[in-house]
Design a protein around this motif. Sequence first.
Motif, PDB file in Angstrom:
ATOM      1  N   ARG A   1       3.423  -7.979   3.131  1.00 32.08           N
ATOM      2  CA  ARG A   1       2.029  -7.854   2.670  1.00 32.08           C
ATOM      3  C   ARG A   1       1.104  -8.516   3.689  1.00 32.08           C
ATOM      4  O   ARG A   1       0.894  -9.733   3.660  1.00 32.08           O
ATOM      5  N   GLN A   2       0.569  -7.711   4.594  1.00 32.42           N
ATOM      6  CA  GLN A   2      -0.343  -8.182   5.628  1.00 32.42           C
ATOM      7  C   GLN A   2      -1.653  -7.413   5.527  1.00 32.42           C
ATOM      8  O   GLN A   2      -1.652  -6.188   5.361  1.00 32.42           O
ATOM      9  N   GLU A   3      -2.777  -8.118   5.665  1.00 37.98           N
ATOM     10  CA  GLU A   3      -4.067  -7.451   5.539  1.00 37.98           C
ATOM     11  C   GLU A   3      -4.283  -6.392   6.611  1.00 37.98           C
ATOM     12  O   GLU A   3      -4.919  -5.372   6.364  1.00 37.98           O
ATOM     13  N   TRP A   4      -3.770  -6.621   7.825  1.00 39.06           N
ATOM     14  CA  TRP A   4      -4.027  -5.665   8.894  1.00 39.06           C
ATOM     15  C   TRP A   4      -3.438  -4.293   8.584  1.00 39.06           C
ATOM     16  O   TRP A   4      -3.934  -3.271   9.077  1.00 39.06           O
ATOM     17  N   SER A   5      -2.372  -4.244   7.778  1.00 35.95           N
ATOM     18  CA  SER A   5      -1.699  -2.969   7.509  1.00 35.95           C
ATOM     19  C   SER A   5      -2.223  -2.262   6.275  1.00 35.95           C
ATOM     20  O   SER A   5      -1.788  -1.153   5.976  1.00 35.95           O
ATOM     21  N   VAL A   6      -3.165  -2.872   5.541  1.00 31.68           N
ATOM     22  CA  VAL A   6      -3.612  -2.291   4.276  1.00 31.68           C
ATOM     23  C   VAL A   6      -4.184  -0.878   4.440  1.00 31.68           C
ATOM     24  O   VAL A   6      -3.825   0.027   3.681  1.00 31.68           O
ATOM     25  N   PRO A   7      -5.094  -0.611   5.409  1.00 33.42           N
ATOM     26  CA  PRO A   7      -5.606   0.767   5.517  1.00 33.42           C
ATOM     27  C   PRO A   7      -4.499   1.798   5.697  1.00 33.42           C
ATOM     28  O   PRO A   7      -4.588   2.905   5.167  1.00 33.42           O
ATOM     29  N   LEU A   8      -3.446   1.447   6.432  1.00 33.77           N
ATOM     30  CA  LEU A   8      -2.323   2.361   6.626  1.00 33.77           C
ATOM     31  C   LEU A   8      -1.525   2.508   5.329  1.00 33.77           C
ATOM     32  O   LEU A   8      -1.206   3.615   4.902  1.00 33.77           O
ATOM     33  N   VAL A   9      -1.230   1.385   4.680  1.00 33.33           N
ATOM     34  CA  VAL A   9      -0.361   1.386   3.496  1.00 33.33           C
ATOM     35  C   VAL A   9      -0.973   2.194   2.359  1.00 33.33           C
ATOM     36  O   VAL A   9      -0.277   2.929   1.658  1.00 33.33           O
ATOM     37  N   VAL A  10      -2.277   2.090   2.163  1.00 30.57           N
ATOM     38  CA  VAL A  10      -2.922   2.746   1.014  1.00 30.57           C
ATOM     39  C   VAL A  10      -3.575   4.074   1.389  1.00 30.57           C
ATOM     40  O   VAL A  10      -4.174   4.727   0.530  1.00 30.57           O
ATOM     41  N   TYR A  11      -3.476   4.481   2.646  1.00 32.30           N
ATOM     42  CA  TYR A  11      -4.240   5.635   3.130  1.00 32.30           C
ATOM     43  C   TYR A  11      -3.985   6.920   2.336  1.00 32.30           C
ATOM     44  O   TYR A  11      -4.954   7.607   1.955  1.00 32.30           O
ATOM     45  N   PRO A  12      -2.736   7.312   2.051  1.00 35.87           N
ATOM     46  CA  PRO A  12      -2.539   8.560   1.298  1.00 35.87           C
ATOM     47  C   PRO A  12      -3.256   8.551  -0.055  1.00 35.87           C
ATOM     48  O   PRO A  12      -3.885   9.552  -0.447  1.00 35.87           O
ATOM     49  N   GLU A  13      -3.183   7.434  -0.774  1.00 39.49           N
ATOM     50  CA  GLU A  13      -3.857   7.353  -2.067  1.00 39.49           C
ATOM     51  C   GLU A  13      -5.372   7.294  -1.896  1.00 39.49           C
ATOM     52  O   GLU A  13      -6.118   7.861  -2.710  1.00 39.49           O
ATOM     53  N   ALA A  14      -5.848   6.639  -0.840  1.00 44.86           N
ATOM     54  CA  ALA A  14      -7.288   6.576  -0.591  1.00 44.86           C
ATOM     55  C   ALA A  14      -7.858   7.966  -0.350  1.00 44.86           C
ATOM     56  O   ALA A  14      -8.964   8.281  -0.810  1.00 44.86           O
ATOM     57  N   VAL A  15      -7.138   8.816   0.359  1.00 52.05           N
ATOM     58  CA  VAL A  15      -7.621  10.177   0.608  1.00 52.05           C
ATOM     59  C   VAL A  15      -7.691  10.959  -0.700  1.00 52.05           C
ATOM     60  O   VAL A  15      -8.651  11.706  -0.949  1.00 52.05           O
ATOM     61  N   VAL A  16      -6.701  10.799  -1.579  1.00 51.65           N
ATOM     62  CA  VAL A  16      -6.733  11.466  -2.883  1.00 51.65           C
ATOM     63  C   VAL A  16      -7.945  11.003  -3.686  1.00 51.65           C
ATOM     64  O   VAL A  16      -8.659  11.812  -4.294  1.00 51.65           O
ATOM     65  N   VAL A  17      -8.208   9.692  -3.694  1.00 52.52           N
ATOM     66  CA  VAL A  17      -9.366   9.166  -4.414  1.00 52.52           C
ATOM     67  C   VAL A  17     -10.654   9.698  -3.796  1.00 52.52           C
ATOM     68  O   VAL A  17     -11.594  10.067  -4.517  1.00 52.52           O
TER      69      VAL A  17
END
Length: 347
Positions: A216-232
């Motif tokens: 759990r690193q902040e730098w990787s958050v945009p990558l980790v959540v990206y598929p769900e963010a695009v759906v939202v």
Amino acid sequence: MQQARPEPVGLRAVPGEATGSFVRRLALVNDLSVAAVLREVADGRVEEWADPRAHEIFLSDLGVERLAVMAWRAPEELRRTLPTLAVKGRGRRPARVAPWPQQWTVLEPCTGCLARCDDIVAPVWWASGEPWQVCVRHGQWLRDARTGGPAQVSLVGLEEVVRAHRRWLRMRHRVGPYARALLADALQVTAWWWQGRLMGSETVWARREEVLGSGRQEWSVPLVVYPEAVVVAEAMAAYERQRRWGREFAGGAPGWVSRHWITFVGERLGMSGPLEHGGYRALREWTLLHRVDTPVAARLMCTAPPPDYLSQQLPVLEPHVAGLEYGPLEDASCMPWRLGRPVSALE
């Protein structure tokens, strides 16, 4: 007998390359100093320049024409490939050196893409309008390493991120510039879920972090959540297409739109259960900021939207403002929280 001056060597720019990066490579292939190239472009003295990650070279139209002559390229080709040439030099100077404006991020290009170029003689730097990019050809996540973490992340085992980026590119084409604000909002929503250990934190996001080996690193958050963010973001665009015409989502009655749309988002994510157990709060906050303000009586009197309204590009709608097509992505969001700050506001 005076020795003849060697013929200049031309050079192709890498698409997306920073102007300073290109000038440095042009100087190297011609066995010149960067200062000599800049004096030729500027027809005189310019500021010292050495590090393309700290400062950029900005050219006027005259400066672009002179650089094109030196590189044996057409000015139009350089304007297509060097994005910061759209930022004109101040005053009448053909060239100036200045710190990078806030809206630009300096990235290392994809190593797979560079391997296809046979004339790379020095490190290349990209001028990116976003803090990260996805190379869909080679499956690479490209990011600013100055914020911690690696500059390039392989997406082997994370093919859903590449697919999500393709979906985002299609959405941006359909929605227009306003799509960027919606993606910024969606990333803030999913980052809030991640930070509060909601939604996919213990399932799909934990698996992606395991593949990355990052934890759990902040730098990787945009990558980790990206598929769900695009759906939202896609669901937000569907909501906004209705709101533009004073209509509630899915033609519902006033007052129930928030619950109905949130259910719609949960179904699209395949996370209806976790959404009901806390994740809904971030989406409810978004609907409150994007609620339909048109009175019910006025809505009933409005004419129906044009038949093609679902395929039209969206204008910028409140609470967003125009002019957020560039700059830090989080600045384009209307959400009241940011990653790394307390998430207790909605508890």
